[in-house]
Write a protein that holds these residues in place. Structure first.
Motif, PDB file in Angstrom:
ATOM      1  N   ARG A  87       0.767  -1.323   0.067  1.00  0.00           N
ATOM      2  CA  ARG A  87       0.175  -0.078   0.467  1.00  0.00           C
ATOM      3  C   ARG A  87       1.112   1.294   0.148  1.00  0.00           C
ATOM      4  N   LYS A  88       0.085   2.650  -0.726  1.00  0.00           N
ATOM      5  CA  LYS A  88       1.299   3.726  -0.244  1.00  0.00           C
ATOM      6  C   LYS A  88       0.960   4.604   0.712  1.00  0.00           C
ATOM      7  N   SER A  89       0.740   4.365   1.156  1.00  0.00           N
ATOM      8  CA  SER A  89       0.286   4.192   3.426  1.00  0.00           C
ATOM      9  C   SER A  89       1.390   3.927   3.774  1.00  0.00           C
ATOM     10  N   HIS A  90       2.387   2.595   2.923  1.00  0.00           N
ATOM     11  CA  HIS A  90       3.266   1.553   4.151  1.00  0.00           C
ATOM     12  C   HIS A  90       4.562   1.607   2.972  1.00  0.00           C
ATOM     13  N   PRO A  91       5.900   2.981   2.693  1.00  0.00           N
ATOM     14  CA  PRO A  91       6.780   3.136   2.430  1.00  0.00           C
ATOM     15  C   PRO A  91       7.661   1.644   2.025  1.00  0.00           C
ATOM     16  N   LEU A  92       7.973   1.414   2.524  1.00  0.00           N
ATOM     17  CA  LEU A  92       9.054   0.102   2.942  1.00  0.00           C
ATOM     18  C   LEU A  92       8.152  -1.554   2.591  1.00  0.00           C
ATOM     19  N   ALA A  93       6.726  -2.036   2.373  1.00  0.00           N
ATOM     20  CA  ALA A  93       6.002  -2.435   1.833  1.00  0.00           C
ATOM     21  C   ALA A  93       6.585  -2.709   0.003  1.00  0.00           C
ATOM     22  N   TYR A  94       6.681  -2.089  -0.426  1.00  0.00           N
ATOM     23  CA  TYR A  94       7.140  -2.194  -1.765  1.00  0.00           C
ATOM     24  C   TYR A  94       8.253  -3.122  -1.853  1.00  0.00           C
ATOM     25  N   ASP A  95       9.546  -3.195  -0.977  1.00  0.00           N
ATOM     26  CA  ASP A  95      10.633  -3.303  -1.565  1.00  0.00           C
ATOM     27  C   ASP A  95      10.341  -4.522  -0.519  1.00  0.00           C
ATOM     28  N   ALA A  96       9.686  -4.432   0.546  1.00  0.00           N
ATOM     29  CA  ALA A  96       9.697  -6.113   1.451  1.00  0.00           C
ATOM     30  C   ALA A  96       9.384  -6.774   0.783  1.00  0.00           C
ATOM     31  N   ALA A  97       8.216  -6.549  -0.669  1.00  0.00           N
ATOM     32  CA  ALA A  97       7.506  -7.571  -1.252  1.00  0.00           C
ATOM     33  C   ALA A  97       8.810  -8.055  -2.462  1.00  0.00           C
ATOM     34  N   ARG A  98       9.278  -7.143  -2.597  1.00  0.00           N
ATOM     35  CA  ARG A  98      10.534  -7.656  -3.771  1.00  0.00           C
ATOM     36  C   ARG A  98      11.086  -8.034  -3.333  1.00  0.00           C
ATOM     37  N   GLY A  99      11.928  -7.986  -1.318  1.00  0.00           N
ATOM     38  CA  GLY A  99      12.285  -9.395  -1.275  1.00  0.00           C
ATOM     39  C   GLY A  99      12.197 -10.734  -0.957  1.00  0.00           C
ATOM     40  N   GLY A 100      10.817 -10.525  -1.267  1.00  0.00           N
ATOM     41  CA  GLY A 100      10.265 -11.975  -0.830  1.00  0.00           C
ATOM     42  C   GLY A 100       9.900 -12.333  -2.381  1.00  0.00           C
ATOM     43  N   VAL A 101       9.954 -11.385  -3.412  1.00  0.00           N
ATOM     44  CA  VAL A 101       9.423 -12.404  -5.143  1.00  0.00           C
ATOM     45  C   VAL A 101      11.227 -12.780  -4.681  1.00  0.00           C
ATOM     46  N   ILE A 102      12.351 -12.673  -4.884  1.00  0.00           N
ATOM     47  CA  ILE A 102      13.824 -12.964  -4.345  1.00  0.00           C
ATOM     48  C   ILE A 102      13.207 -14.280  -3.924  1.00  0.00           C
ATOM     49  N   VAL A 103      12.844 -14.677  -2.500  1.00  0.00           N
ATOM     50  CA  VAL A 103      13.541 -15.325  -1.336  1.00  0.00           C
ATOM     51  C   VAL A 103      12.319 -16.550  -2.589  1.00  0.00           C
ATOM     52  N   HIS A 104      10.936 -16.339  -2.944  1.00  0.00           N
ATOM     53  CA  HIS A 104      10.415 -17.466  -3.838  1.00  0.00           C
ATOM     54  C   HIS A 104      10.795 -18.280  -5.031  1.00  0.00           C
ATOM     55  N   ARG A 105      11.437 -17.054  -5.555  1.00  0.00           N
ATOM     56  CA  ARG A 105      12.504 -17.216  -6.890  1.00  0.00           C
ATOM     57  C   ARG A 105      13.912 -18.313  -5.958  1.00  0.00           C
ATOM     58  N   GLU A 106      14.173 -17.897  -5.676  1.00  0.00           N
ATOM     59  CA  GLU A 106      15.442 -18.677  -5.038  1.00  0.00           C
ATOM     60  C   GLU A 106      15.753 -19.869  -4.053  1.00  0.00           C
ATOM     61  N   VAL A 107      14.396 -20.350  -3.231  1.00  0.00           N
ATOM     62  CA  VAL A 107      14.538 -21.412  -2.244  1.00  0.00           C
ATOM     63  C   VAL A 107      12.722 -21.165  -1.498  1.00  0.00           C
ATOM     64  N   GLY A 108      12.002 -21.405  -2.075  1.00  0.00           N
ATOM     65  CA  GLY A 108      10.712 -21.657  -2.012  1.00  0.00           C
ATOM     66  C   GLY A 108       9.338 -21.172  -1.856  1.00  0.00           C
ATOM     67  N   THR A 109       8.369 -21.800  -2.234  1.00  0.00           N
ATOM     68  CA  THR A 109       7.240 -21.030  -0.893  1.00  0.00           C
ATOM     69  C   THR A 109       7.346 -21.349   0.741  1.00  0.00           C
ATOM     70  N   ASP A 110       7.551 -22.509   0.767  1.00  0.00           N
ATOM     71  CA  ASP A 110       7.638 -22.105   2.283  1.00  0.00           C
ATOM     72  C   ASP A 110       9.051 -21.734   2.930  1.00  0.00           C
ATOM     73  N   ALA A 111      10.241 -21.308   2.725  1.00  0.00           N
ATOM     74  CA  ALA A 111      10.926 -20.118   2.742  1.00  0.00           C
ATOM     75  C   ALA A 111      10.504 -18.798   2.820  1.00  0.00           C
ATOM     76  N   LEU A 112       9.020 -18.991   1.293  1.00  0.00           N
ATOM     77  CA  LEU A 112       9.167 -17.347   2.030  1.00  0.00           C
ATOM     78  C   LEU A 112       7.881 -17.056   2.342  1.00  0.00           C
ATOM     79  N   GLU A 113       7.179 -17.846   3.088  1.00  0.00           N
ATOM     80  CA  GLU A 113       5.918 -17.929   4.784  1.00  0.00           C
ATOM     81  C   GLU A 113       7.321 -18.043   5.282  1.00  0.00           C
ATOM     82  N   PHE A 114       8.356 -18.598   6.114  1.00  0.00           N
ATOM     83  CA  PHE A 114       8.922 -17.746   6.824  1.00  0.00           C
ATOM     84  C   PHE A 114       9.583 -16.409   6.981  1.00  0.00           C
ATOM     85  N   TYR A 115       9.659 -15.922   5.555  1.00  0.00           N
ATOM     86  CA  TYR A 115      10.143 -14.323   5.515  1.00  0.00           C
ATOM     87  C   TYR A 115       8.963 -13.560   6.089  1.00  0.00           C
TER      88      TYR A 115
END
Length: 255
Positions: free
Chosen positions: A114-142
């Motif tokens: 959301r635009k009201s959360h200035p760090l959420a976009y970058d946190a989501a980008r980090g999540g994309v990398i986590v899923h891409r590199e180590v999978g969905t289980d790791a994403l949920e831990f993230y």
């Protein structure tokens, strides 16, 4: 209209969110590949994910969506979250517990910073990398890592990804390409007129109650019964998501 009882970005919204800046596309001639090793590198390069065409009125799924469960499960849960939203982070264990309890379902994760959360976009980008590199289980831990890190800070994102198994060099190399997936999820959320997060859809029907395990299980059981009846009536399992979503669209949110 989806009734958001509690969440981040709940209606009414003061103003529409600005559209993300358009991608710059530079047309050029195909590169000349000099040897077999270069050919292999080119073939291994990330490609635009194929859209799973599930019919009209669906919550669109993509091949690079993080998911748990069977693609042919009769019930698909799609959860949109913002990692700077405390309501999202407390809802996550409720949703995953309901998924684990029901069994015959699929859980798909999508991002809606959301635009009201200035760090959420970058946190989501980090999540994309986590899923891409180590999978969905790791994403949920993230995801769950951010529960303990509230309030989220910029310096949390990279260490959280590394804690769940992403190599430092892989995180850095994947950063630039991670935005495309987040932008696609955001565009879909806007098409669906999602007004707040967390937002859960069960076979394309918006779940309008508080995201508590017991209530989610009740909704899942009802949808599972209806989906299994549709299968008994002749709908193939690989078509059940399209069928149920089309019924949602036709009946204004109630399949």
């Amino acid at each position: 209209m989806i009734a958001w009882l509690v969440g981040c970005g709940s209606v009414p919204q003061p103003a529409a969110e600005p559209e993300p800046p358009p991608a710059v596309v530079i047309e050029s001639s195909p590169p000349v590949i000099a040897d077999a090793a270069a050919v292999q590198l080119a073939e291994a390069a990330p490609k635009e994910p194929r859209v799973r065409r599930n019919g009209d009125g669906v919550v669109t799924l993509f091949d690079d969506d993080p998911e748990r469960g069977d693609d042919l499960a009769p019930v698909t849960m799609v959860l949109f979250v913002d990692l700077e939203c405390p309501h999202c982070l407390t809802a996550l264990p409720e949703v995953t517990a309901a998924f684990d309890a029901i069994g015959d379902a699929r859980l798909v994760h999508k991002h809606f910073p959301r635009k009201s959360h200035p760090l959420a976009y970058d946190a989501a980008r980090g999540g994309v990398i986590v899923h891409r590199e180590v999978g969905t289980d790791a994403l949920e831990f993230y995801f769950h890592d951010f529960v303990a890190l509230q309030p989220v800070r910029a310096e949390h994102i990279r260490p959280s990804a590394l804690r769940v198994g992403v190599a430092p060099e892989a995180f850095d190399a994947g950063w630039d390409s991670s935005a495309a997936k987040v932008d696609r999820d955001v565009a879909l959320a806007r098409e669906l007129a999602i007004a707040g997060v967390p937002a859960l859809f069960i076979n394309c029907r918006p779940f309008d109650e508080l995201l508590k395990e017991a209530a989610i299980i009740t909704a899942l059981e009802a949808e599972l019964t209806a989906a299994r009846q549709s299968i008994a009536d002749g709908t193939r399992r690989d078509q059940i998501y399209a069928r149920r979503c089309s019924q949602v669209a036709e009946r204004g949110g109630t399949p």
